[in-house]
Motif scaffolding. Structure first.
Motif, short mmCIF file in Angstrom:
data_model
loop_
_atom_site.label_atom_id
_atom_site.label_comp_id
_atom_site.label_asym_id
_atom_site.label_seq_id
_atom_site.Cartn_x
_atom_site.Cartn_y
_atom_site.Cartn_z
N ASN A 61 -1.18 -3.40 6.98
CA ASN A 61 -1.55 -2.27 6.13
C ASN A 61 -0.31 -1.57 5.59
OD1 ASN A 61 -2.26 0.94 6.10
ND2 ASN A 61 -3.98 -0.27 5.40
N GLY A 62 0.68 -1.35 6.46
CA GLY A 62 1.92 -0.73 6.02
C GLY A 62 2.65 -1.58 4.99
N LYS A 65 0.87 -1.31 1.68
CA LYS A 65 1.13 -0.02 1.04
C LYS A 65 2.50 -0.03 0.36
CE LYS A 65 -1.74 3.07 3.83
NZ LYS A 65 -1.75 4.19 4.80
N ARG A 66 3.49 -0.61 1.05
CA ARG A 66 4.83 -0.69 0.44
C ARG A 66 4.81 -1.55 -0.82
NH1 ARG A 66 6.17 -0.97 5.98
NH2 ARG A 66 6.28 -3.24 5.92
N VAL A 68 2.25 -2.01 -2.79
CA VAL A 68 1.56 -1.26 -3.84
C VAL A 68 2.50 -0.25 -4.48
CG1 VAL A 68 -0.24 0.47 -4.25
CG2 VAL A 68 -0.77 -1.57 -2.92
#
Length: 257
Positions: A61-62, A65-66, A68
């Motif tokens: 998930n992290g 996010k990065r 994105v």
């Protein structure tokens, strides 16, 4: 005697199937016991697997996010480059229609004083820019140079409250003076008689009077006309054609071809 009996039973169980039903019964009774005694180990394995799965999901998930954020940054950069290219194309198209020699300059700063409308451009005396040089964008006049340094200049916008510009109506050549109001989106016409033939939608051009600006450049469009019979002059509001606070690239009109 009991030992001999047990040994006999063992021998019988090995070499005969008489005790198979008993063994099956004992095994079926013992299965739940073994399952229960093994539960802590299986629960520990399941908990560890779930923990690893959660950590992996959080890590993924992290990472997503990065990715994105990076993609959004790239998209913003592409949008910025596209907007700059569009503005430069418009500017060059405008430059082709200008009779005077022009120079493309970039806006590199604005005055921090909210009461003055001043831009800083990256061209100066070394590039042929002088005090009084007219500055425009693809839509119309922006202002004039009030201070020329070696490699940069200060430009006073036509919307500044201390600026005035001779103009004329394209439709009928009625002359007037457009004054800055301190509002980036509004000019006013000064000393225009109530009987003057001017209406909403009229396009105003620089008249060239006074020699401060070349003649024939778009200045603004009339957006409101108020005539009070008790006053000698009409109140006329004008919206500037130039993009006062949005143009990043401008044209400096530095001389005749």
């Amino acid at each position: 005697m009991l030992g001999l009996a047990a040994a006999a039973l063992i021998v019988i169980s090995i070499y005969t199937d008489w005790l198979d039903p008993v063994r099956e019964r004992v095994a079926s009774l013992a299965a739940p016991f073994y399952w229960i005694t093994d539960t802590p180990s299986r629960v520990g394995d399941w908990a560890g697997e779930q923990l690893r799965t959660r950590e992996e999901l959080l890590e993924e998930n992290g990472r997503l996010k990065r990715q994105v954020l990076l993609l959004e940054q790239q998209a913003q950069q592409l949008a910025s480059v596209k907007a700059e290219n569009t503005q430069l194309k418009e500017l060059m198209n405008s430059a082709e229609s200008v009779d005077e020699r022009v120079l493309v300059a970039q806006v590199i700063g604005v005055s921090p004083d909210p009461l003055e409308h001043v831009l800083i451009i990256d061209k100066g005396r070394n590039d042929g820019v002088r005090q009084g040089t007219a500055i425009m964008d693809a839509s119309g006049l922006l202002g004039q140079v009030i201070e020329a340094g070696g490699s940069s200049s200060r430009v006073l916008l036509i919307t500044d409250a201390n600026h005035a510009l001779p103009v004329q109506v394209l439709r009928n050549s009625v002359r007037a003076v457009a004054e800055g109001t301190g509002d980036l989106y509004r000019l006013k016409l000064r000393h225009l008689a109530n009987t003057s033939d001017i209406r909403e939608g009229d396009l105003l051009l620089s008249s060239g009077l006074g020699g401060r600006f070349p003649a024939g450049y778009p200045v603004g469009e009339v957006i409101a006309v108020q005539r009070d019979p008790g006053r000698a002059f009409a109140e006329v509001d004008v919206q500037p054609r130039g993009r006062m606070n949005r143009s990043r690239f401008v044209l400096a009109v530095i001389g005749q071809e």
